[in-house]
Design an enzyme around this catalytic site. Sequence first.
Site, PDB file in Angstrom:
ATOM      1  N   HIS A   1      -3.671   6.729   3.283  1.00  0.00           N
ATOM      2  CA  HIS A   1      -4.038   5.465   2.637  1.00  0.00           C
ATOM      3  C   HIS A   1      -5.412   5.046   3.149  1.00  0.00           C
ATOM      4  CE1 HIS A   1      -4.231   1.470   1.228  1.00  0.00           C
ATOM      5  NE2 HIS A   1      -3.940   0.900   2.380  1.00  0.00           N
TER       6      HIS A   1
ATOM      7  N   CYS B   1       0.814  -1.221   0.000  1.00  0.00           N
ATOM      8  CA  CYS B   1       0.000   0.000   0.000  1.00  0.00           C
ATOM      9  C   CYS B   1       0.849   1.274   0.000  1.00  0.00           C
ATOM     10  CB  CYS B   1      -0.925   0.005   1.194  1.00  0.00           C
ATOM     11  SG  CYS B   1      -1.912  -1.486   1.288  1.00  0.00           S
TER      12      CYS B   1
ATOM     13  N   ASN C   1     -10.255  -0.620   0.173  1.00  0.00           N
ATOM     14  CA  ASN C   1      -8.800  -0.482   0.192  1.00  0.00           C
ATOM     15  C   ASN C   1      -8.245  -0.899  -1.171  1.00  0.00           C
ATOM     16  OD1 ASN C   1      -6.047  -0.815   0.550  1.00  0.00           O
ATOM     17  ND2 ASN C   1      -6.214  -1.902   2.492  1.00  0.00           N
TER      18      ASN C   1
HETATM   19  N1  ACO Z   1     -18.352  -9.887   8.850  1.00  0.00           N
HETATM   20  C1  ACO Z   1     -18.796 -10.275  10.056  1.00  0.00           C
HETATM   21  N2  ACO Z   1     -17.982 -10.659  11.049  1.00  0.00           N
HETATM   22  C2  ACO Z   1     -16.653 -10.627  10.790  1.00  0.00           C
HETATM   23  C3  ACO Z   1     -16.132 -10.258   9.542  1.00  0.00           C
HETATM   24  C4  ACO Z   1     -17.038  -9.889   8.548  1.00  0.00           C
HETATM   25  N3  ACO Z   1     -16.653  -9.477   7.334  1.00  0.00           N
HETATM   26  N4  ACO Z   1     -14.799 -10.333   9.594  1.00  0.00           N
HETATM   27  C5  ACO Z   1     -14.491 -10.750  10.837  1.00  0.00           C
HETATM   28  N5  ACO Z   1     -15.599 -10.937  11.541  1.00  0.00           N
HETATM   29  C6  ACO Z   1     -15.734 -11.384  12.921  1.00  0.00           C
HETATM   30  C7  ACO Z   1     -14.532 -12.155  13.379  1.00  0.00           C
HETATM   31  O1  ACO Z   1     -14.622 -13.495  12.991  1.00  0.00           O
HETATM   32  C8  ACO Z   1     -14.641 -12.015  14.878  1.00  0.00           C
HETATM   33  O2  ACO Z   1     -15.601 -12.899  15.351  1.00  0.00           O
HETATM   34  P1  ACO Z   1     -15.362 -13.715  16.707  1.00  0.00           P
HETATM   35  O3  ACO Z   1     -15.264 -12.668  17.777  1.00  0.00           O
HETATM   36  O4  ACO Z   1     -16.559 -14.577  16.806  1.00  0.00           O
HETATM   37  O5  ACO Z   1     -14.068 -14.452  16.509  1.00  0.00           O
HETATM   38  C9  ACO Z   1     -15.229 -10.606  15.043  1.00  0.00           C
HETATM   39  O6  ACO Z   1     -15.788 -10.252  13.775  1.00  0.00           O
HETATM   40  C10 ACO Z   1     -14.197  -9.564  15.437  1.00  0.00           C
HETATM   41  O7  ACO Z   1     -13.067  -9.734  14.601  1.00  0.00           O
HETATM   42  P2  ACO Z   1     -11.853  -8.770  14.706  1.00  0.00           P
HETATM   43  O8  ACO Z   1     -10.801  -9.217  13.749  1.00  0.00           O
HETATM   44  O9  ACO Z   1     -11.452  -8.574  16.135  1.00  0.00           O
HETATM   45  O10 ACO Z   1     -12.513  -7.419  14.205  1.00  0.00           O
HETATM   46  P3  ACO Z   1     -11.866  -5.994  14.149  1.00  0.00           P
HETATM   47  O11 ACO Z   1     -12.749  -5.054  14.863  1.00  0.00           O
HETATM   48  O12 ACO Z   1     -10.418  -6.025  14.487  1.00  0.00           O
HETATM   49  O13 ACO Z   1     -11.979  -5.657  12.622  1.00  0.00           O
HETATM   50  C11 ACO Z   1     -10.650  -5.600  10.658  1.00  0.00           C
HETATM   51  C12 ACO Z   1     -11.338  -6.481  11.666  1.00  0.00           C
HETATM   52  C13 ACO Z   1     -11.680  -4.722   9.981  1.00  0.00           C
HETATM   53  C14 ACO Z   1      -9.982  -6.505   9.621  1.00  0.00           C
HETATM   54  C15 ACO Z   1      -9.623  -4.732  11.383  1.00  0.00           C
HETATM   55  O14 ACO Z   1      -8.800  -5.517  12.212  1.00  0.00           O
HETATM   56  C16 ACO Z   1      -8.773  -3.984  10.428  1.00  0.00           C
HETATM   57  O15 ACO Z   1      -9.227  -3.142   9.714  1.00  0.00           O
HETATM   58  N6  ACO Z   1      -7.449  -4.256  10.439  1.00  0.00           N
HETATM   59  C17 ACO Z   1      -6.546  -3.608   9.556  1.00  0.00           C
HETATM   60  C18 ACO Z   1      -6.672  -4.262   8.263  1.00  0.00           C
HETATM   61  C19 ACO Z   1      -6.154  -3.393   7.203  1.00  0.00           C
HETATM   62  O16 ACO Z   1      -6.528  -2.258   7.088  1.00  0.00           O
HETATM   63  N7  ACO Z   1      -5.293  -3.978   6.430  1.00  0.00           N
HETATM   64  C20 ACO Z   1      -4.739  -3.345   5.380  1.00  0.00           C
HETATM   65  C21 ACO Z   1      -3.768  -2.298   5.872  1.00  0.00           C
HETATM   66  S1  ACO Z   1      -2.365  -2.305   4.967  1.00  0.00           S
HETATM   67  C22 ACO Z   1      -2.889  -2.484   3.459  1.00  0.00           C
HETATM   68  O17 ACO Z   1      -3.721  -1.733   3.061  1.00  0.00           O
HETATM   69  C23 ACO Z   1      -2.407  -3.612   2.671  1.00  0.00           C
END
Ligand code: ACO
Length: 326
Positions: free
Chosen positions: A253, A112, A283
């Site tokens: 980003h 990214c 993204n």
């Molecule tokens: N829909 C419904 N539930 C979901 C989904 C979905 N799409 N995805 C995950 N869940 C569930 C998980 O399974 C988990 O359930 P559980 O508690 O029963 O195990 C629950 O939601 C919480 O999951 P978390 O991973 O803790 O959720 P979080 O609030 O951290 O959000 C997310 C996840 C959105 C991926 C977040 O961690 C995030 O944005 N991280 C950064 C990711 C990113 O931006 N990456 C790219 C950056 S660098 C680049 O751009 C390459």
Amino acid sequence: MNVRITGTGSALPGKILTNAELERLVDTSDEWITTRTGIKERRIAIEGEYTSTFAAEAGRRAMAMAGVNPEEIDLIILGTVTPDFPFPSTACIVQDILGATNATAFDLSAACSGFLYGMSIAEKYICSGAARKVLVIGAEVLSRIVDWQDRNTCVLFGDGAGAVVLEGSEGGHSILSTHTFTNGAFWNLLYQPGCGSRNPATDSRTIDERLTFIKMEGNDVFKHAVRAMEEAALTALDTNGLLPSDISLLIPHQANRRIIDATAKRLGLGTDRVFTNLHRYGNTSSASIPISLDEAHRQGVLTSGDKLLLVAFGGGFTYASALVNW
Ligand code: ACO
């Protein structure tokens, strides 16, 4: 020598994939995606559309704005993690499509941060006299490496491209600084395990274990992203003797609304000074900052003399910033 942005351009697929449509693919909901990420829809390439398709169109639009002919371009740098092929570089294909016959062209793999890494290299080429006019592009078709069975990742990403033309100049708006950073200790928190030399695409295990798709430890990535984007932003401000209050617009980003909000909060910037479009595109990795810059420019949001702070974070980890005096 000043290095100016003389043109911006972007290109996105026409096909829209909404959160409601994703609800039919995986166990997710519009409510979950919206509150956790801020994303409402993303653009998806259709058959016959490739990374080079969008990269070339974004580049063509940037050159048109700059009033630069393809033959005048000395260098094309294309940030991407989803090239058309492992080789040749997609930049070579873009050179051919555009007819930029005098340009050296190469791809840059910094996830990214690819676009800002590219801007940093382009700036140095121009300042050294090695190039006069450079096309820097960020372009991705992430939908082809997203696992559409993995709700943790498939809701996040989209396709598209953005580009700028950079030129040397004695006056006018200019790039005040660029900074690039790498922390390789965490390379395996966000990566595509398959299709390289470790897990070749020719190995059936690569396919069976779904190694051709993006793997991400979302929570860990989130924490690193906020810290790294703050560090990159503060480095840019310190270098230029500026305070956050001097910044007219932060163009971060577009990974996740909560990462953007946390970064802005740490810098003390209100939402009115932060550009976002991830609700429409998700993204798009290396494409997100140049698409945003082009949209801000074409929407008339940017005024001469504005201080723009561009900040990226991505797999690697890589992170980067650029300060632009518009
Ligand atoms: N829909 C419904 N539930 C979901 C989904 C979905 N799409 N995805 C995950 N869940 C569930 C998980 O399974 C988990 O359930 P559980 O508690 O029963 O195990 C629950 O939601 C919480 O999951 P978390 O991973 O803790 O959720 P979080 O609030 O951290 O959000 C997310 C996840 C959105 C991926 C977040 O961690 C995030 O944005 N991280 C950064 C990711 C990113 O931006 N990456 C790219 C950056 S660098 C680049 O751009 C390459």
